[in-house]
Design an enzyme around this catalytic site. Structure first.
Site, PDB file in Angstrom:
ATOM      1  N   HIS A  75      99.814  66.222  14.747  1.00 22.35           N
ATOM      2  CA  HIS A  75     101.125  65.625  14.465  1.00 22.35           C
ATOM      3  C   HIS A  75     101.042  64.418  13.542  1.00 22.35           C
ATOM      4  O   HIS A  75     102.062  63.969  13.015  1.00 22.35           O
ATOM      5  CB  HIS A  75     101.779  65.183  15.780  1.00 22.35           C
ATOM      6  CG  HIS A  75     101.782  66.248  16.827  1.00 22.35           C
ATOM      7  ND1 HIS A  75     100.865  66.284  17.853  1.00 22.35           N
ATOM      8  CD2 HIS A  75     102.566  67.332  16.978  1.00 22.35           C
ATOM      9  CE1 HIS A  75     101.102  67.346  18.620  1.00 22.35           C
ATOM     10  NE2 HIS A  75     102.114  68.003  18.109  1.00 22.35           N
TER      11      HIS A  75
ATOM     12  N   CYS B 177      98.213  67.919  10.269  1.00 19.31           N
ATOM     13  CA  CYS B 177      98.593  69.061   9.443  1.00 19.31           C
ATOM     14  C   CYS B 177      98.814  68.594   8.006  1.00 19.31           C
ATOM     15  O   CYS B 177      99.499  67.587   7.775  1.00 19.31           O
ATOM     16  CB  CYS B 177      99.865  69.697   9.995  1.00 19.31           C
ATOM     17  SG  CYS B 177     100.525  70.998   8.929  1.00 19.31           S
TER      18      CYS B 177
ATOM     19  N   GLU C   8     105.042  63.154  15.681  1.00 23.44           N
ATOM     20  CA  GLU C   8     105.097  63.250  14.223  1.00 23.44           C
ATOM     21  C   GLU C   8     105.981  62.148  13.636  1.00 23.44           C
ATOM     22  O   GLU C   8     105.646  61.552  12.603  1.00 23.44           O
ATOM     23  CB  GLU C   8     105.624  64.622  13.791  1.00 23.44           C
ATOM     24  CG  GLU C   8     105.636  64.788  12.276  1.00 23.44           C
ATOM     25  CD  GLU C   8     106.248  66.102  11.823  1.00 23.44           C
ATOM     26  OE1 GLU C   8     106.820  66.121  10.712  1.00 23.44           O
ATOM     27  OE2 GLU C   8     106.155  67.093  12.560  1.00 23.44           O
TER      28      GLU C   8
ATOM     29  N   ASN D 288     109.181  72.682  17.617  1.00 24.84           N
ATOM     30  CA  ASN D 288     109.520  73.927  16.922  1.00 24.84           C
ATOM     31  C   ASN D 288     109.862  75.038  17.910  1.00 24.84           C
ATOM     32  O   ASN D 288     110.687  75.896  17.621  1.00 24.84           O
ATOM     33  CB  ASN D 288     108.402  74.339  15.961  1.00 24.84           C
ATOM     34  CG  ASN D 288     107.208  74.947  16.654  1.00 24.84           C
ATOM     35  OD1 ASN D 288     107.167  76.136  16.906  1.00 24.84           O
ATOM     36  ND2 ASN D 288     106.219  74.124  16.978  1.00 24.84           N
TER      37      ASN D 288
END
Length: 328
Positions: free
Chosen positions: A92, A114, A144, A243
């Site tokens: 994150h 990522c 994140e 998500n």
């Protein structure tokens, strides 16, 4: 005797109610999640156990517990990491203060952020250097969001979570704004907020490319295709996975009111399936395919299952591992 047993077994199987399962495709692991898990596994192979991981590497308890069994230790903050142990930062992303503290302590650290999240970090920094206040569309408290806001000094990033937040947003210089988004949001929600920002601040700068990641987009589009044809939709994923939660919302918006998030097959409430003839199944980007297989196995025990799957797109994206872990 063998033939009689086979016949009885066939009769028992025929007595099962029919169930059509529409499998969304693509579903499950994305390239960023796969890379993050590989980083932890390769680090354990290279440095030996234990390898510490700051926060859940991805939001899925099955993945976390699997890595724990291999020698990973998950912690919340760096002060829980011994000076002589390697540490991995989660997919994150982290505030800049975290690697700075790791360097101060001379810790061996690996960054599993990522690459698509890192792209948002660089965008925010670029906007800040050019004198913009950054508006971040995201969910307060999500790792994140904390990581992205932590790329810049306090106050340089303003968080909005809804169209209503935009309506009450006040900034010192409305002509010097730029926006970025959390990568795991719903496309529909983001469009509404972006439209509200552009209506209120016509000169606001947008990202060069959409921040919502390809995997989030693809999984949402896949569920939009099957949801209108389903009596119910199961999303396999964790409740703290943004998500995955968004996929439930997308399914409902796409025409399937009966949509539910479930972590494991053991969590299924079989009374929920009453009256369902067609079931849609997908999995969040941090949920491994083995959990889908686990649910399917339980369904086969109770139903005569027929499976339909029509991929909406084929994903071929991969991300390189850090140099420290790349094969020689």
């Amino acid at each position: 005797m063998a033939q009689a047993g086979t016949s009885a077994g066939a009769d028992a199987r025929d007595a099962r109610p029919s169930l059509t399962v529409m499998l969304a495709s693509p579903r499950g692991f994305c390239a960023g999640v796969d890379r993050a898990i590989q980083i932890v596994e390769r680090a354990i192979e290279k440095y030996g156990a234990p390898v510490y991981v700051r926060h859940e590497i991805v939001h899925n308890r099955f993945v976390v517990e699997t890595l724990e069994a291999k020698g990973a230790i998950f912690v919340e903050e760096l002060d829980e990491v011994p000076n002589d142990a390697p540490v991995v930062f989660s997919a994150h992303g982290v505030p800049k203060s975290v690697p700075a503290e790791a360097e101060r302590r001379k810790l061996l650290y690996l960054d599993a952020t990522c690459p698509l999240v890192s792209k948002v970090h660089r965008e925010a920094e670029r906007h800040y250097r050019t004198g913009h206040t950054v508006i971040l569309i995201g969910h307060a408290g999500h790792p994140e969001v904390i990581g992205t806001m932590g790329q810049l000094p306090p106050g340089a990033v303003r968080l909005v979570e809804s169209v209503e937040d935009v309506a009450t947003l006040e900034v010192e210089d409305p002509d010097n704004l730029a926006f970025a988004t959390q990568t795991t949001l719903s496309l529909d929600d983001t469009v509404a907020i972006v439209d509200a920002l552009k209506a209120k601040f016509p000169t606001i700068s947008a990202p060069n490319k959409q921040d919502i990641c390809y995997a989030t987009t693809n999984r949402q589009e896949a569920i939009k295709v099957i949801a209108p044809h389903c009596d119910a939709v199961l999303v396999i994923g964790a409740p703290n996975s943004s998500n995955s939660v968004r996929l439930v919302e997308v399914a409902r918006r796409a025409g399937c009111d009966k949509a539910m998030l479930v972590q494991r097959a053991a969590d299924l409430d079989w009374s929920w399936f009453d009256g369902i003839a067609t079931l849609g199944i997908t999995a969040g980007a941090s949920a491994p395919e083995v959990l889908v297989e686990e649910v399917m196995s339980e369904l086969h025990k109770r139903y005569a299952v027929s499976i339909q799957s029509e991929p909406t797109t084929v994903e071929t994206i991969t991300f390189k591992l850090p140099r420290e872990l790349s094969p020689a």
